[in-house]
Design a protein around this motif. Sequence first.
Motif, PDB file in Angstrom:
ATOM      1  N   VAL A 139      25.534  37.348 -46.455  1.00 33.89           N
ATOM      2  CA  VAL A 139      24.236  37.132 -45.831  1.00 33.89           C
ATOM      3  C   VAL A 139      23.418  36.232 -46.750  1.00 33.89           C
ATOM      4  O   VAL A 139      23.124  36.601 -47.890  1.00 33.89           O
ATOM      5  N   ILE A 174      23.349  41.532 -36.821  1.00 35.80           N
ATOM      6  CA  ILE A 174      24.496  41.090 -37.613  1.00 35.80           C
ATOM      7  C   ILE A 174      25.838  41.524 -37.017  1.00 35.80           C
ATOM      8  O   ILE A 174      26.750  40.692 -36.891  1.00 35.80           O
ATOM      9  N   ILE A 186      26.304  34.831 -42.546  1.00 34.54           N
ATOM     10  CA  ILE A 186      25.117  35.035 -41.705  1.00 34.54           C
ATOM     11  C   ILE A 186      23.908  34.481 -42.447  1.00 34.54           C
ATOM     12  O   ILE A 186      23.696  34.782 -43.625  1.00 34.54           O
ATOM     13  N   TYR A 222      28.749  38.904 -35.919  1.00 31.47           N
ATOM     14  CA  TYR A 222      30.038  38.983 -36.615  1.00 31.47           C
ATOM     15  C   TYR A 222      31.192  39.048 -35.618  1.00 31.47           C
ATOM     16  O   TYR A 222      32.213  38.360 -35.772  1.00 31.47           O
ATOM     17  N   PRO A 250      18.155  42.337 -38.868  1.00 30.03           N
ATOM     18  CA  PRO A 250      19.518  42.574 -39.362  1.00 30.03           C
ATOM     19  C   PRO A 250      20.388  43.349 -38.389  1.00 30.03           C
ATOM     20  O   PRO A 250      21.624  43.326 -38.503  1.00 30.03           O
TER      21      PRO A 250
END
Length: 316
Positions: free
Chosen positions: A5, A102, A89, A106, A99
């Motif tokens: 990240v 995510i 990310i 992904y 978040p």
Amino acid sequence: MDISVVVPLYDEVESLPELTSWISKVMAENRFSYEIILIDDGSSDGSWDMIVKLKDGNPHIRGIKFRRNYGKSAALNIGFEATKGDVVITMDADLQDSPDEIPGLYRRITQDNYDLVSGWKAKRYDPLSKTLPTKLFNAATRKMSGIPNLHDFNCGLKAYRKAVVKNIEVYGEMHRYIPVLAKWAGFTKIGEQVVEHRARKYGKTKFGMSRFVNGFLDLLSIFFVGKFGKRPMHFFGMMGTLSFLTGLFIAIWIISEKLYLIAHGLHYRDITDNPLFYLALVAIILGSQLFLTGFVAELVSRNAPERNKYQIEDSI
């Protein structure tokens, strides 16, 4: 490592503890192996001290500090170089990116095999003075880039396959057009996902109206470099030839007209009294200059150290 990240930041000391805690919570819930790379772009509010403190309590956090403010593109470029995860990310540090998005991003990379997935903040909490120009720029970028399926090129929340971030260079203010950079590098499977846009919780925005002017100029730059970077003569030579031939045609027409009038004993005026003469002169000079510019650009291009650097996907 599953996920890296990358978070570029400038004067976001208040949001960092909540942001990193939130990211770590999401990673733990989904059992991802991860790292959080915080890029301090020359902050003066104690952001770096906060990063050092957070790293002491979380071994997944890494920090990079610039000596001065270089801009978001520079921070992302350095962050990309430092990543180790299979999926990268990017998100802003102001808590306007969630978040919780995510895991979905992904999966779009790992399961749907996208090279890049860009977030789309369909519902925004920004003023009209920001959202309206953004829509205009996005429309222009879709048209010029040939990526018609993206609504929000400038969304900070994006997911990338590792190969993408290792093969593009982000500079100037090109962070707005990373999907375009990826496409020019040969990564054409680019998708979009609707993501949550949250109201800013701490501080204030760091971007002014100048970003719209800079964004437009960068769009022109990226279009030109991507299309003619390795063959500048195709652009300058074509424009120069058209201009030169236009001027030459006008000049021949003026001279032919005068000779015709003389041959028939008719009244004529001096060539220099004709406004078209000066238009022809300017067109010929401009054409010659553009043509010479093309030659010089070709010489520079052919002697550049990366003149034969190409994206190779695979070999056996």
